[in-house]
Write a protein that holds these residues in place. Structure first.
Motif: not given
Length: 623
Positions: A455-467
């Protein structure tokens, strides 16, 4: 004795394991899951930034965006750009790694030089290449003029399709060293006996590469391809400073389109929908990569090759499966070796020039008088070298004879902000990442911890622009906009998973018997960590701290959106603003700021390159 006491357990797992992991999971839940949920809700509404009213529209934002021509053209450009980036970074990174894995004079220097483009902030990369490729007085046209090839000079970013390809090339130049670093760590962990056994069987270098090297590197390649895809999909900093989505919309990819809708048009709902679709693309590609690589694994893959390395030479010869090979030399062996050395030397020189020339041009421009930077026809040879540009930004009040802009006066404070934010976020990430990494290594078979790790690795796959969009709205309500605290929280999105993943790899290399011995001697779990394990994994702590500091120092997206005044702006934001607002006589100061912004990363690259390659990365990609 402590070892004889029964530890408190939850579901058969010691309670301390949950306590060690809890801070990391709680923080990531708060700064990733909550903003993601908020962004998802935002994408289902239409907002009015003036009145502050929200109107629930369901999936209308998605259907409206999908019906536009600009979305699909941006989608196509994103696919093209990402494809070029993946192929380019993987191929060039592989060549770099293979060369740097060999022993030759000045190998350490070349390794350090190769790391410099990656260590540079993407903002600095954008500033550098925007002037290298400038049409009227760019360094590339200046070099062509100096070589007598002035008829080849042209406005390199003036044509849309060419600009998109050059943007991809600049991205590859910046990211390929990271691929080389990851592959090099894998190459150095490969037993030399595998290649020796294959050579005894008559296999040539090409056969050995495809039959031994590539299978060994397959786990690393999975990680690398996912990383390269995410970095290409999230590419924003270089685009911001190099093309700004132009000319026209020729380099407008989905990330840039989402930014425009969110922060230029203030259509938050549609912007969130675009960025959520980009997030979905990231996750789908990561899953596809995972299953493609997993389906092709065999007993000779990297995870099993280590077992082969412990067998006798005769058994290794039998287990290394190679296609039939018959040697038919065309040239004498000595001639072939000489040609091979010459080709290797040429490739090494090309790698050095590819990595160093753009950076050297930046340094020369920072030492050049302002008139030299805007002369037509351009030239890369300055009339003189001067430190006036650095004096103008480091001592703006004493820059006699020069009008210094307000941005130049912000440089010292911006450097301090970058250092404070980087140091604080690195300390937090390494401390919490070490506790979580230990648990992830020792209890990897426990389902809860295994799911938490991925799950932590999945957070790395989230584009920063989305957050960044929900961060902007939430931070505005919490009073965290334009604060160092807000930046530290935002940077933990990337750095906390990175630190936990790296430390997990290091703890996996430490025998469990060391834990048992410490507990038998009467140490508590905390004493065992502090007195026994931390000294053993000290190289990993240093490496994780270095990487976290570099990532924080170079970060631009969160800094440019979440800060607006000198009290919190970092060096990357001020540098980007300098590029937009600098007048012609301040170009030298702009390049001086660019050089100052890359000094810390370059120092790290030169001092710690050997340590990073041989230690930290081999641990971070293990498993």
């Amino acid at each position: 004795m402590h070892a004889t006491k029964r530890a408190h357990r939850i579901g058969g797992v010691p309670a301390f394991a949950f306590a060690f992991v809890a801070p990391t999971l709680i923080i990531m839940l708060g700064i990733v899951a909550v903003p993601l949920a908020y962004s998802a809700y935002l994408s289902l509404n239409r907002t009015n930034p003036i009145t502050g009213k929200w109107i629930f529209v369901g999936l209308d934002n998605y259907t409206n965006i999908l019906a536009t021509y600009e979305y699909w053209t941006a989608f196509g450009r994103t696919g093209y750009f990402t494809g070029l980036a993946i192929v380019g970074t993987t191929v060039i990174g592989m060549v770099m790694a293979l060369v740097l894995n060999e022993r030759f004079p000045a190998r350490g220097i070349l390794r350090s030089v190769v790391l410099v483009p990656w260590a540079m902030a993407p903002v600095s990369v954008g500033v550098l290449w925007s002037f290298v490729l400038a049409g009227d007085y760019g360094a590339l046209n200046g070099l062509l003029n100096d070589l007598g090839l002035g008829n080849w000079a042209q406005p390199w970013l003036g044509d849309g399709f060419r600009a998109l390809n050059l943007l991809a090339l600049v991205h590859i130049w910046n990211q390929a060293p990271l691929t080389a670093l990851l592959l090099l760590s894998g190459l150095q962990s490969m037993p030399a006996s595998l290649h020796r056994a294959a050579m005894v069987d008559g296999a040539g270098p090409i056969t050995r590469f495809y039959s031994i090297t590539l299978p060994w590197l397959k786990p690393s390649l999975l990680f690398i391809v996912i990383l390269a895809t995410m970095n290409a999909l999230m590419a924003f900093d270089v685009l911001w400073n190099l093309t700004g989505g132009g000319p026209g919309t020729a380099t407008t990819v989905l990330a840039w389109l989402g930014y425009q809708y969110s922060f230029k048009f203030l259509r938050f709902g549609e912007g969130a929908a675009i960025l959520y679709m980009l997030t979905a693309i990231s996750f789908v590609l990561a899953i596809v990569y995972f299953f493609v690589f997993r389906q092709k694994r065999t007993r000779t893959d990297a995870t099993d090759a280590l077992e082969v390395s412990h067998l006798s030479a005769e058994r290794r010869h039998k287990m290394v499966v190679l296609p039939p090979y018959h040697s038919h030399p065309i040239l004498p062996r000595q001639v072939t070796k000489t040609i091979g050395r010459a080709v290797f030397a040429v490739v090494a020189v090309v790698i050095f020039l590819w990595s160093a020339l753009p950076v050297l041009s930046l340094i020369i421009m920072s030492l050049s008088p302002a008139p030299d930077l805007i002369r037509v026809p351009p030239s890369v040879i300055p009339t003189e070298l001067t430190l006036a540009n650095f004096k103008a930004v480091l001592m703006p009040q004493s820059a006699a004879g020069m009008e210094t802009s307000i941005l130049a006066q912000r440089i010292p404070m911006a450097l301090i902000n970058s250092f404070i934010v980087g140091a604080c976020v690195s300390f937090i990430a390494v401390v919490l990442g070490t506790l979580a990494g230990y648990v992830f290594a020792r209890y990897s078979k426990v389902r809860f911890f295994n799911i938490s790790l991925w799950s932590l690795l999945v957070t790395r796959m989230t584009p920063g622009l989305t957050l960044v969009l929900p961060f902007f709205i939430l931070f505005r309500g919490l009073g965290l906009l334009d604060t160092r605290t807000g930046l530290i929280i935002a940077h933990l999105i990337v750095l906390l998973p990175l630190a936990a993943w790296m430390m997990r790899g290091y703890f996996e290399s430490v025998p469990v018997s060391l834990d048992h011995a410490a507990l038998i001697d009467g140490c508590s779990r905390l004493d065992m960590m502090i007195r026994v394990l931390l000294p053993v994994v000290k190289p990993g702590l240093i490496a994780a701290g270095i990487f976290c500091f570099l990532v924080s120092w170079n970060e631009f997206l969160f800094a440019v959106i979440l800060t607006s005044t000198p009290k919190a702006q970092t060096i990357t934001v001020v540098l980007s603003g300098f590029l937009v607002q600098a007048r012609f006589y301040e170009y030298g100061s702009l390049f001086a700021v660019s050089v100052l912004s890359i000094v810390p990363p370059i120092i790290v690259a030169f001092i710690f390159q050997r340590f990073l390659i041989q230690g930290a990365l081999s641990g971070s990609i293990k498993g």
